[in-house]
Design an enzyme around this catalytic site. Structure first.
Site, PDB file in Angstrom:
ATOM      1  N   GLY A 132       0.825  -1.206   0.000  1.00  0.00           N
ATOM      2  CA  GLY A 132       0.000   0.000   0.000  1.00  0.00           C
ATOM      3  C   GLY A 132       0.855   1.249   0.000  1.00  0.00           C
ATOM      4  O   GLY A 132       2.054   1.190  -0.229  1.00  0.00           O
ATOM      5  N   ASN A 133       0.223   2.379   0.214  1.00  0.00           N
ATOM      6  CA  ASN A 133       0.969   3.636   0.285  1.00  0.00           C
ATOM      7  C   ASN A 133       0.337   4.524   1.353  1.00  0.00           C
ATOM      8  O   ASN A 133      -0.667   4.167   1.954  1.00  0.00           O
ATOM      9  CB  ASN A 133       0.986   4.317  -1.088  1.00  0.00           C
ATOM     10  CG  ASN A 133      -0.404   4.640  -1.574  1.00  0.00           C
ATOM     11  OD1 ASN A 133      -1.076   5.493  -1.025  1.00  0.00           O
ATOM     12  ND2 ASN A 133      -0.855   3.924  -2.601  1.00  0.00           N
ATOM     13  N   ARG A 134       0.947   5.668   1.578  1.00  0.00           N
ATOM     14  CA  ARG A 134       0.560   6.501   2.711  1.00  0.00           C
ATOM     15  C   ARG A 134      -0.525   7.521   2.417  1.00  0.00           C
ATOM     16  O   ARG A 134      -0.769   8.390   3.238  1.00  0.00           O
ATOM     17  CB  ARG A 134       1.755   7.319   3.160  1.00  0.00           C
ATOM     18  CG  ARG A 134       2.883   6.576   3.787  1.00  0.00           C
ATOM     19  CD  ARG A 134       3.915   7.647   4.007  1.00  0.00           C
ATOM     20  NE  ARG A 134       5.234   7.151   4.264  1.00  0.00           N
ATOM     21  CZ  ARG A 134       5.804   7.236   5.448  1.00  0.00           C
ATOM     22  NH1 ARG A 134       5.136   7.730   6.452  1.00  0.00           N
ATOM     23  NH2 ARG A 134       7.034   6.815   5.609  1.00  0.00           N
ATOM     24  N   SER A 135      -1.148   7.465   1.275  1.00  0.00           N
ATOM     25  CA  SER A 135      -2.132   8.501   0.957  1.00  0.00           C
ATOM     26  C   SER A 135      -3.317   8.441   1.928  1.00  0.00           C
ATOM     27  O   SER A 135      -3.893   7.377   2.154  1.00  0.00           O
ATOM     28  CB  SER A 135      -2.631   8.325  -0.478  1.00  0.00           C
ATOM     29  OG  SER A 135      -3.615   9.290  -0.730  1.00  0.00           O
TER      30      SER A 135
END
Ligand code: CTP
Length: 400
Positions: free
Chosen positions: A208-211
């Site tokens: 995933g990512n931090r958005s």
């Protein structure tokens, strides 16, 4: 400075109780609020509540305090009129200019922005009579917030719920800030993607990512306050649904693509604010991946995800549809942004510099919006809503 004057109209629906919280938020944030309920609204919440929370007398008819000519003065002196909830009957009266009580008189005399937050059963909302009344009101410049989907009175669910008071308050705040500016996205359908995709490795793990989704949600909120019907494709967010947005929750990039393509079919603009994973694990393990003693872990093979922004830019669902992308860059921000804009084929690219503590999850943002026509619009460090307003300004200029 005088406090901004807000008229809170309340018509007779069960959601009237939620207007108490909207009233609280308005007064606590420094607005002078005059509540004008209809007679049937008082069957749901009594005059004592409105009067105590607003600090003003409350009346439903034009016959009280006649010497003050309230049926004209209240509307004339307002900076904003918000009606929440607005029943089907109230929308019909407002659309046809009826004036049989204090609230309908106020709506006729108001020259300030008007926000209507309808709430009713799905059948009533979808009825052609209501839809035509809503279209009439929008054409005349009122901001009619699309109702939310969810639990209605009793056991039914569907479209027709009053959005959360905190979110109606956000719309009011944006509309007040815009002052006399017309809601320039009225009658438009816009699609915004927000958040970050998660690509599962097994039932418990993902890439995933931090958005956080905050920028996308700010875009959705501001578009609703400018009169748009908004579809918000939300990838793994935990933020409250913005008023006026149809929220479509998704998980992976493939799901996001499907949802965006479907919503974009009749959209005037698509803004891809979501952080989409470029790759996903080549295989999904149906059972949890176990560590093996003494052995190095297996490498994770990845495959490419579809590039949604490039795809919708190349194959516009409608002539004149405006497509906006976001680019998060750490180095050579503008040069990389220009290249990305050309590669993706979108009309506008919002380029922001990211890094430790910058942008992801923050309340503020700083960016440059590049246009395919060579324009460059810098947006100084400020709230994500300010960037959102600039994006919609640039989109509105490009809409046919
Ligand atoms: N995007 C998309 N589909 C993808 C990846 C990205 O639609 N598979 C969209 C994002 O929503 C964003 C824009 O493309 O609007 C830019 O994404 P970014 O990941 O920065 O671009 P990349 O093409 O991945 O470029 P690079 O790897 O060089 O950063």
């Amino acid at each position: 400075m005088d406090k901004p004057k807000v008229v809170l109209g309340v018509s007779g629906g069960i959601a009237a109780y939620k207007a108490c919280e909207l009233l609280r938020r308005l007064t606590e944030s420094g607005h002078d609020v005059r509540v004008v309920p209809t007679a049937s609204a008082l069957r749901f919440v009594g005059a004592a509540t409105w009067s105590a929370l607003s600090g003003h007398p409350v009346s439903t008819e034009v016959w009280d305090d006649v010497h003050e000519v309230p049926h004209v003065r209240i509307g004339q002196s307002a900076d904003l009129v918000v009606v929440a909830p607005a029943t089907a009957d109230m929308l019909a009266k407002a659309a046809h200019g009826l004036a049989d009580d204090l609230l309908t008189n106020t709506l006729l005399t108001a020259r300030c922005p008007v926000v209507l937050a309808p709430a009713m059963h799905t059948e009533m909302w979808e009825h052609p009579a209501t839809q035509e009344n809503v279209a009439t009101l929008r054409r005349r410049g009122a901001v009619v917030i699309e109702p939310a989907v969810g639990r209605l009175t009793g056991v039914d669910t569907g479209k027709g719920r009053l959005p959360e008071p905190a979110e109606i308050f956000e719309v009011c705040r944006r509309v007040l800030a815009r002052g006399a500016t017309e809601p320039d996205l009225a009658g438009r359908h816009v699609v915004v993607s927000a958040g970050g995709t998660r690509e599962p490795l097994d039932p418990v793990r993902f890439l995933g990512n931090r958005s956080s989704g905050k920028q996308g949600y700010a875009l959705a909120r501001t578009a609703a306050a400018r009169g748009a019907r908004v579809t918000l494709i939300a990838a793994n967010t935990t933020l409250p649904d913005p008023a006026g947005a149809d929220v479509v929750p998704v998980g992976t990039a493939v799901q996001l693509r499907e949802a965006v393509l479907k919503a974009a079919a009749d959209a005037d603009a698509v803004v891809m604010a979501a952080a989409v994973a470029d790759f996903r694990p080549a295989v999904y393990a149906a059972g949890k991946i176990k560590k093996k003693d003494e052995q190095d872990p297996d490498p994770i093979a990845l495959v490419r995800n579809p590039d949604i922004l490039a795809e919708i830019s190349a194959d516009r669902a409608r002539p004149g549809q405006v497509v906006v992308g976001f680019a998060a860059e750490t180095d050579d921000v503008l040069a990389n942004g220009r290249k990305k804009l050309a590669r993706k084929g979108c009309d506008l690219l919002v380029v922001n510099e990211v890094g430790e503590r910058k942008t992801f999850g923050a309340e503020e943002n700083e960016a440059v919006v590049l246009g395919a026509d060579g324009t460059e619009t810098p947006v100084p460090h400020g709230p994500k809503e300010a960037l959102a307003e600039t994006v919609w300004d640039l989109v509105a200029q490009r809409l046919p």
